[in-house]
Scaffold this motif. Structure first.
Motif, PDB file in Angstrom:
ATOM      1  N   HIS A 128       4.988   3.569   6.655  1.00  0.00           N
ATOM      2  CA  HIS A 128       3.554   3.369   6.922  1.00  0.00           C
ATOM      3  C   HIS A 128       2.767   3.142   5.631  1.00  0.00           C
ATOM      4  N   LYS A 174       3.858   2.135   2.628  1.00  0.00           N
ATOM      5  CA  LYS A 174       4.249   0.886   1.952  1.00  0.00           C
ATOM      6  C   LYS A 174       3.515  -0.302   2.558  1.00  0.00           C
ATOM      7  N   SER A 175       3.515  -0.356   3.873  1.00  0.00           N
ATOM      8  CA  SER A 175       2.895  -1.497   4.550  1.00  0.00           C
ATOM      9  C   SER A 175       1.376  -1.476   4.376  1.00  0.00           C
ATOM     10  N   PHE A 176       0.781  -0.287   4.479  1.00  0.00           N
ATOM     11  CA  PHE A 176      -0.664  -0.119   4.285  1.00  0.00           C
ATOM     12  C   PHE A 176      -1.076  -0.560   2.868  1.00  0.00           C
ATOM     13  N   ALA A 220       0.692  -2.520   0.781  1.00  0.00           N
ATOM     14  CA  ALA A 220       1.015  -3.927   0.515  1.00  0.00           C
ATOM     15  C   ALA A 220      -0.194  -4.800   0.832  1.00  0.00           C
ATOM     16  N   ASP A 221      -0.935  -4.441   1.880  1.00  0.00           N
ATOM     17  CA  ASP A 221      -2.153  -5.186   2.247  1.00  0.00           C
ATOM     18  C   ASP A 221      -3.228  -5.102   1.170  1.00  0.00           C
ATOM     19  N   LYS A 222      -3.119  -4.088   0.319  1.00  0.00           N
ATOM     20  CA  LYS A 222      -4.087  -3.915  -0.773  1.00  0.00           C
ATOM     21  C   LYS A 222      -3.499  -4.387  -2.105  1.00  0.00           C
ATOM     22  N   ASN A 223      -2.412  -5.164  -2.024  1.00  0.00           N
ATOM     23  CA  ASN A 223      -1.712  -5.687  -3.204  1.00  0.00           C
ATOM     24  C   ASN A 223      -1.212  -4.578  -4.139  1.00  0.00           C
ATOM     25  N   ARG A 233      -9.624  -0.221  -3.688  1.00  0.00           N
ATOM     26  CA  ARG A 233      -8.734  -1.086  -2.894  1.00  0.00           C
ATOM     27  C   ARG A 233      -8.511  -0.529  -1.480  1.00  0.00           C
TER      28      ARG A 233
END
Lengths: 239, 239
Positions: A162, A164-166, A168-171, A233
Motif C-alpha cells: 500500500h 509503495k503504490s501510494f 509512487a504516485d507522489k514520485n 507531496r
C-alpha cells in the motif's frame, strides 16, 4: 477532545499521555532527533509537527485499505489520539532497496533493488543496540507468539504494498521502513508507533535525493526541508 | 586407497585434494587455528590429527542414525575420504545453552540453558565477517532454495538430538555447534565440513570446564589437552 492526564512514557521522539478513557492515549511528537542508538542527538525545528501530520496521512490511508492501526484522530499540530496498546518489543523492518545496515550485511551497494522484499526483526533493546533476531531467538525471548509473528510479517508485507503504490504516485521511492505493532486490551494486533521520515527511507524517484532521517544521520543538511517536502507531496494535512 | 591429486581448495583448518574418482575428495586436517574471522592465528600441535579422528567418530555415529553425510572413510591420521560436494554458503549454528555471540545478542549470561533449541544461519563470507542472516536475506542472496533451507534446519535439529544424547553418555554438554552442508552431483543434501572441538562448544557436564576452541579464543591454555580429552571420552579412534 480528550484531555491529557499524566505522562505514561517518554521515548526518543514522542511522549505518551494517559487520558480519562483507559483505552486511549495521546501521543505528542517531539522535535528531538536521535541516531545510532542515541549516540547522536539534536533538535530539528518543526519535526514533531511534520511527523504528526505525515503519520496522520499514512495511518488514514492504511485504515482505508483495511490495515488495523492504533490511530484514532489527530488532535493538534503535535498530538495524535491513539488506542492504548502493549507494544510487541520488535522493530519490523521491510525493505525494497538495499540501504543502511542491509547494504553492509549483504555486501550490496546502496540503491540496488532487492529482487524480493526483505523482512527483518530487531529486538527492541537500547541496552543491546537493537540486535537482528531470527524466529528462534524471538521464540526463546518470548517476544511474540508464532501466530503473532506470522500476522506481523503478513501485515508488514501488505503495508509495504500500500505504501509503495501510494508513494509512487507522489514520485517517491519507498526504500525501507520500520514498523512497530501493539496488542490492545481485546488482544487485537494493531500497527502502532509512527510512519514518518524518522522511520522510513524515502528517495525522490528521479534524482534519488534522500528525503528522510538519513539527512540527519549522514549530516546532509536541509533535514527540516526534506520532511516539509514529504508532507507537501502527500498533499499536506489540515486539522 | 585413493591417491591424492592436485589441491582443490585450502581453507583455514583443512586442505581438500582431488582424487582419481571425480566424486571423491580427500580432506587433510591442518594444525592451524584461527579465530575472530582470521584475526587471531596459531598452530596447535596435533590438532589436525585429533580433529580428523574426532570428526570420524561423529560422522560414523551420525551415519548409523540415518543422517546423510559426506563421510566415506578415514584414510590416515590426518586424512579423510569424503564425497565431493558443492558447499551451501551458510554456517548453520544450533544452540542448546547461551554462549558466545548468542549470549551477547540476547543479553543472557553464558551457561543459561535455552528453553528451546536456537538455529541460526550465517552467510559464509570472510569479507563481510560471516553476518547473521534470516530467511529473506538467504532468499535474496540465493544461498539456498526454500526447500533446502527447510531440510537443512530439520537435519540440524536431528543432528543436535543425536549428538547431545551421544555426548551426555560421555559426561559432556553440547553447548552449541556449527554445521555446513553440501550438495553432491546427484543433488543430495549431505552434512559436510567437520564436527570437532573447532566447530562445537563442549563443556564437562559436572565442572562446566570448556573442552573446545574457546580455550584458544579466550587464551585459557591447555588447548591440545582439551581436544585430547574429547577424543579420549569418545573412546579414541583406531584406523
Amino acid at each position: 477532545m480528550p484531555a491529557k492526564q499524566s505522562m505514561m512514557y517518554e521515548g526518543k521522539a514522542k511522549k505518551v499521555f494517559l487520558t480519562e478513557d483507559p483505552t486511549l492515549v495521546i501521543v505528542e511528537y517531539k522535535d528531538d532527533a536521535t541516531a545510532f542508538n542515541g549516540q547522536k542527538k539534536a533538535q530539528i525545528a518543526g519535526k514533531g509537527e511534520l511527523n504528526n501530520k505525515i503519520a496522520s496521512v499514512f495511518f488514514r490511508m492504511l485504515q482505508t485499505k483495511g490495515i488495523p492501526t492504533h490511530y484514532v484522530d489527530t488532535l493538534s499540530d503535535r498530538e495524535m489520539l491513539v488506542k492504548k496498546v502493549s507494544i510487541v518489543p520488535l522493530e519490523v523492518v521491510v525493505r525494497n532497496i538495499a540501504a543502511g545496515s542491509l547494504a553492509q550485511r549483504l555486501g550490496w551497494e546502496e540503491g540496488r533493488v532487492l529482487p524480493k522484499t526483505v523482512v527483518e526483526f530487531y529486538y527492541k533493546s537500547d541496552e543491546l543496540g537493537d540486535p537482528l533476531v531470527n524466529t528462534s531467538h524471538i521464540d526463546v525471548l518470548e517476544l511474540a507468539t508464532h501466530e503473532q509473528l506470522v500476522q506481523i510479517e503478513e501485515l508488514g508485507r501488505q503495508i509495504n504494498i500500500h505504501l509503495k503504490s501510494f508513494l509512487a504516485d507522489k514520485n517517491l521511492l519507498l526504500v525501507d521502513f520500520k514498523l512497530e505493532f501493539g496488542v490492545d486490551e481485546e488482544g487485537n494486533l494493531l500497527l502502532a508507533d509512527e510512519i514518518s521520515p524518522d522511520t522510513c527511507r524515502f528517495w525522490d524517484a528521479d534524482t534519488k535525493e534522500k528525503l528522510d532521517k538519513d539527512r540527519f544521520r549522514r549530516d546532509l543538511g536541509s533535514v527540516e526541508e526534506a520532511y516539509e517536502e514529504i508532507l507537501r507531496r502527500l498533499g499536506g494535512f489540515t486539522l
